[in-house]
Design a protein around this motif. Structure first.
Motif, PDB file in Angstrom:
ATOM      1  N   GLY A   3      11.943  -9.272  -6.458  1.00 43.26           N
ATOM      2  CA  GLY A   3      11.230  -8.472  -5.486  1.00 43.26           C
ATOM      3  C   GLY A   3      10.308  -9.369  -4.689  1.00 43.26           C
ATOM      4  N   PRO A   4       9.317  -8.780  -4.015  1.00 40.49           N
ATOM      5  CA  PRO A   4       8.405  -9.574  -3.208  1.00 40.49           C
ATOM      6  C   PRO A   4       7.715 -10.640  -4.055  1.00 40.49           C
ATOM      7  CG  PRO A   4       8.076  -7.223  -2.802  1.00 40.49           C
ATOM      8  CD  PRO A   4       9.021  -7.358  -3.955  1.00 40.49           C
ATOM      9  N   THR A   5       7.508 -11.811  -3.420  1.00 40.19           N
ATOM     10  CA  THR A   5       6.878 -12.895  -4.154  1.00 40.19           C
ATOM     11  C   THR A   5       5.361 -12.769  -4.151  1.00 40.19           C
ATOM     12  OG1 THR A   5       6.929 -14.259  -2.165  1.00 40.19           O
ATOM     13  CG2 THR A   5       8.754 -14.516  -3.715  1.00 40.19           C
ATOM     14  N   GLN A   6       4.821 -11.981  -3.229  1.00 39.50           N
ATOM     15  CA  GLN A   6       3.381 -11.798  -3.152  1.00 39.50           C
ATOM     16  C   GLN A   6       2.935 -10.869  -4.279  1.00 39.50           C
ATOM     17  OE1 GLN A   6       2.086 -10.031   0.497  1.00 39.50           O
ATOM     18  NE2 GLN A   6       0.076 -10.980   0.372  1.00 39.50           N
ATOM     19  N   ALA A   7       1.977 -11.318  -5.063  1.00 42.39           N
ATOM     20  CA  ALA A   7       1.505 -10.508  -6.183  1.00 42.39           C
ATOM     21  C   ALA A   7       0.018 -10.228  -6.009  1.00 42.39           C
ATOM     22  CB  ALA A   7       1.762 -11.229  -7.498  1.00 42.39           C
ATOM     23  N   GLU A   8      -0.353  -9.016  -6.265  1.00 41.14           N
ATOM     24  CA  GLU A   8      -1.738  -8.577  -6.112  1.00 41.14           C
ATOM     25  C   GLU A   8      -2.245  -7.994  -7.434  1.00 41.14           C
ATOM     26  OE1 GLU A   8      -3.342  -9.313  -3.458  1.00 41.14           O
ATOM     27  OE2 GLU A   8      -1.616  -9.883  -2.247  1.00 41.14           O
ATOM     28  N   VAL A 142       1.158  -7.358  -9.220  1.00 37.88           N
ATOM     29  CA  VAL A 142       1.809  -6.174  -8.654  1.00 37.88           C
ATOM     30  C   VAL A 142       2.212  -6.461  -7.208  1.00 37.88           C
ATOM     31  CG1 VAL A 142       1.535  -3.719  -8.121  1.00 37.88           C
ATOM     32  CG2 VAL A 142       0.375  -4.700 -10.116  1.00 37.88           C
ATOM     33  N   PRO A 143       3.485  -6.245  -6.848  1.00 40.95           N
ATOM     34  CA  PRO A 143       3.873  -6.434  -5.451  1.00 40.95           C
ATOM     35  C   PRO A 143       3.260  -5.336  -4.575  1.00 40.95           C
ATOM     36  CG  PRO A 143       5.766  -5.724  -6.785  1.00 40.95           C
ATOM     37  CD  PRO A 143       4.607  -5.889  -7.712  1.00 40.95           C
ATOM     38  N   PRO A 144       2.989  -5.639  -3.306  1.00 47.90           N
ATOM     39  CA  PRO A 144       2.463  -4.606  -2.411  1.00 47.90           C
ATOM     40  C   PRO A 144       3.393  -3.387  -2.373  1.00 47.90           C
ATOM     41  CG  PRO A 144       2.289  -6.772  -1.391  1.00 47.90           C
ATOM     42  CD  PRO A 144       3.115  -6.940  -2.640  1.00 47.90           C
ATOM     43  N   GLY A 145       2.795  -2.220  -2.273  1.00 49.07           N
ATOM     44  CA  GLY A 145       3.563  -0.985  -2.215  1.00 49.07           C
ATOM     45  C   GLY A 145       2.728   0.205  -2.636  1.00 49.07           C
ATOM     46  N   ARG A 146       3.370   1.374  -2.638  1.00 46.28           N
ATOM     47  CA  ARG A 146       2.716   2.623  -3.077  1.00 46.28           C
ATOM     48  C   ARG A 146       3.244   2.980  -4.457  1.00 46.28           C
ATOM     49  NH1 ARG A 146       1.721   6.689   1.753  1.00 46.28           N
ATOM     50  NH2 ARG A 146       0.997   5.172   3.268  1.00 46.28           N
ATOM     51  N   VAL A 167      -1.825   5.108  -5.793  1.00 48.49           N
ATOM     52  CA  VAL A 167      -2.536   3.890  -5.411  1.00 48.49           C
ATOM     53  C   VAL A 167      -1.641   3.106  -4.458  1.00 48.49           C
ATOM     54  CG1 VAL A 167      -1.706   2.526  -7.381  1.00 48.49           C
ATOM     55  CG2 VAL A 167      -3.840   1.896  -6.283  1.00 48.49           C
ATOM     56  N   THR A 168      -2.249   2.513  -3.429  1.00 48.48           N
ATOM     57  CA  THR A 168      -1.526   1.677  -2.490  1.00 48.48           C
ATOM     58  C   THR A 168      -2.026   0.246  -2.634  1.00 48.48           C
ATOM     59  OG1 THR A 168      -1.243   3.505  -0.936  1.00 48.48           O
ATOM     60  CG2 THR A 168      -0.968   1.279  -0.057  1.00 48.48           C
ATOM     61  N   VAL A 169      -1.106  -0.651  -2.949  1.00 43.97           N
ATOM     62  CA  VAL A 169      -1.432  -2.064  -3.100  1.00 43.97           C
ATOM     63  C   VAL A 169      -1.094  -2.753  -1.786  1.00 43.97           C
ATOM     64  CG1 VAL A 169      -0.914  -4.173  -4.376  1.00 43.97           C
ATOM     65  CG2 VAL A 169      -0.938  -1.976  -5.577  1.00 43.97           C
ATOM     66  N   GLU A 170      -2.103  -3.358  -1.149  1.00 45.58           N
ATOM     67  CA  GLU A 170      -1.919  -4.033   0.126  1.00 45.58           C
ATOM     68  C   GLU A 170      -1.856  -5.542  -0.082  1.00 45.58           C
ATOM     69  OE1 GLU A 170      -4.416  -2.723   3.381  1.00 45.58           O
ATOM     70  OE2 GLU A 170      -4.981  -0.963   2.214  1.00 45.58           O
ATOM     71  N   GLY A 171      -0.952  -6.180   0.650  1.00 41.79           N
ATOM     72  CA  GLY A 171      -0.840  -7.633   0.588  1.00 41.79           C
ATOM     73  C   GLY A 171      -2.143  -8.295   1.002  1.00 41.79           C
ATOM     74  N   GLY A 172      -2.612  -9.250   0.207  1.00 45.70           N
ATOM     75  CA  GLY A 172      -3.841  -9.952   0.496  1.00 45.70           C
ATOM     76  C   GLY A 172      -5.100  -9.206   0.113  1.00 45.70           C
ATOM     77  N   LYS A 173      -4.960  -7.955  -0.317  1.00 44.00           N
ATOM     78  CA  LYS A 173      -6.128  -7.140  -0.659  1.00 44.00           C
ATOM     79  C   LYS A 173      -6.069  -6.566  -2.069  1.00 44.00           C
ATOM     80  CE  LYS A 173      -7.094  -5.509   4.013  1.00 44.00           C
ATOM     81  NZ  LYS A 173      -7.262  -4.308   4.838  1.00 44.00           N
ATOM     82  N   GLY A 174      -4.874  -6.333  -2.594  1.00 44.52           N
ATOM     83  CA  GLY A 174      -4.767  -5.654  -3.873  1.00 44.52           C
ATOM     84  C   GLY A 174      -5.123  -4.192  -3.714  1.00 44.52           C
ATOM     85  N   ALA A 175      -5.704  -3.629  -4.749  1.00 44.59           N
ATOM     86  CA  ALA A 175      -6.111  -2.223  -4.715  1.00 44.59           C
ATOM     87  C   ALA A 175      -7.179  -1.973  -5.761  1.00 44.59           C
ATOM     88  CB  ALA A 175      -4.914  -1.309  -4.964  1.00 44.59           C
ATOM     89  N   SER A 176      -7.932  -0.924  -5.552  1.00 43.08           N
ATOM     90  CA  SER A 176      -8.879  -0.487  -6.582  1.00 43.08           C
ATOM     91  C   SER A 176      -8.709   1.007  -6.762  1.00 43.08           C
ATOM     92  CB  SER A 176     -10.320  -0.836  -6.213  1.00 43.08           C
ATOM     93  OG  SER A 176     -10.708  -0.140  -5.045  1.00 43.08           O
ATOM     94  N   ALA A 177      -9.017   1.467  -7.964  1.00 45.51           N
ATOM     95  CA  ALA A 177      -8.833   2.884  -8.287  1.00 45.51           C
ATOM     96  C   ALA A 177      -9.930   3.363  -9.210  1.00 45.51           C
ATOM     97  CB  ALA A 177      -7.476   3.089  -8.968  1.00 45.51           C
ATOM     98  N   GLU A 178     -10.443   4.534  -8.924  1.00 46.56           N
ATOM     99  CA  GLU A 178     -11.368   5.210  -9.831  1.00 46.56           C
ATOM    100  C   GLU A 178     -10.631   6.437 -10.331  1.00 46.56           C
ATOM    101  OE1 GLU A 178     -15.789   7.242 -10.136  1.00 46.56           O
ATOM    102  OE2 GLU A 178     -15.214   6.224  -8.280  1.00 46.56           O
ATOM    103  N   ILE A 179     -10.406   6.470 -11.639  1.00 40.91           N
ATOM    104  CA  ILE A 179      -9.591   7.532 -12.217  1.00 40.91           C
ATOM    105  C   ILE A 179     -10.449   8.440 -13.077  1.00 40.91           C
ATOM    106  CG2 ILE A 179      -7.633   8.036 -13.742  1.00 40.91           C
ATOM    107  CD1 ILE A 179      -6.465   5.320 -12.894  1.00 40.91           C
TER     108      ILE A 179
END
Length: 181
Positions: A3-8, A142-146, A167-179
């Motif tokens: 899959g995508p090589t970019q990992a967040e 995690v590769p970018p995606g929803r 959660v949406t993982v953005e390339g270069g940004k990652g993601a944060s979540a409050e659950i």
């Protein structure tokens, strides 16, 4: 994994009253098009001071878990759940292994010491984390995606276990979540 090589990284917190005593597994339920091989390294669950350590161990499907008897007394490793297995008794310093081929929660027990309990949580992806005593977690590579995050914790109710947290993982940004289960 292919899959995508970019990992967040997904970082976040689970707000639940029991998180100080009982860790919660946070994981990505499924990833479209994911093909992955079982991990080469074998996660380990120790039996020390008549306890399974760690108490909760998340792994991906196909993982082989090594169960080490780190005590000075004999222990047993068995689970009545899903694939149902009993690896028999192990003397001190002996290691037993089991490969988990199906997703689900496996209650780990010792026939010699019935008060011992632990959990192996087997998920469909390699994307998971465990909360610390403050509820913080990290899911890496995690590769970018929803995605949909899911939870498992021994003190969570069925309605909480069935919830999805987008959660949406953005390339270069990652993601944060409050659950808030």
């Amino acid at each position: 994994c292919q899959g995508p090589t970019q990992a967040e990284t997904i970082t976040g917190v689970v707000n639940h009253g029991q998180v100080k005593k009982f860790p919660i597994v946070v994981y990505i339920d499924e990833v479209q098009g994911l093909t992955s091989a079982p991990p080469v390294s074998h996660p380990e669950m120790d039996q020390k001071n008549k306890e399974f350590t760690p108490r909760v161990l998340p792994v991906s499907v196909g993982s082989t878990v090594n169960f080490l008897n780190g005590d000075t007394i004999k222990h047993n490793v068995m689970s009545p759940d899903n694939e149902r297995f009993d690896l028999g008794n192990a003397p001190p310093a002996k290691m037993l292994s089991y490969t988990f081929n199906n997703p689900g929660v496996y209650t780990m027990l010792c026939r010699v010491h019935p008060e011992m309990i632990g959990y192996v949580v087997v998920v469909n992806t390699p994307y998971f984390g465990v909360t610390d005593r403050k509820g913080n977690f990290r899911i890496e590579n995690v590769p970018p995606g929803r995605y949909r995050l899911r939870l498992w914790g021994e003190k969570l109710k069925p309605a909480q276990l069935s919830k999805n947290f987008p959660v949406t993982v953005e390339g270069g940004k990652g993601a944060s979540a409050e659950i808030k289960p």
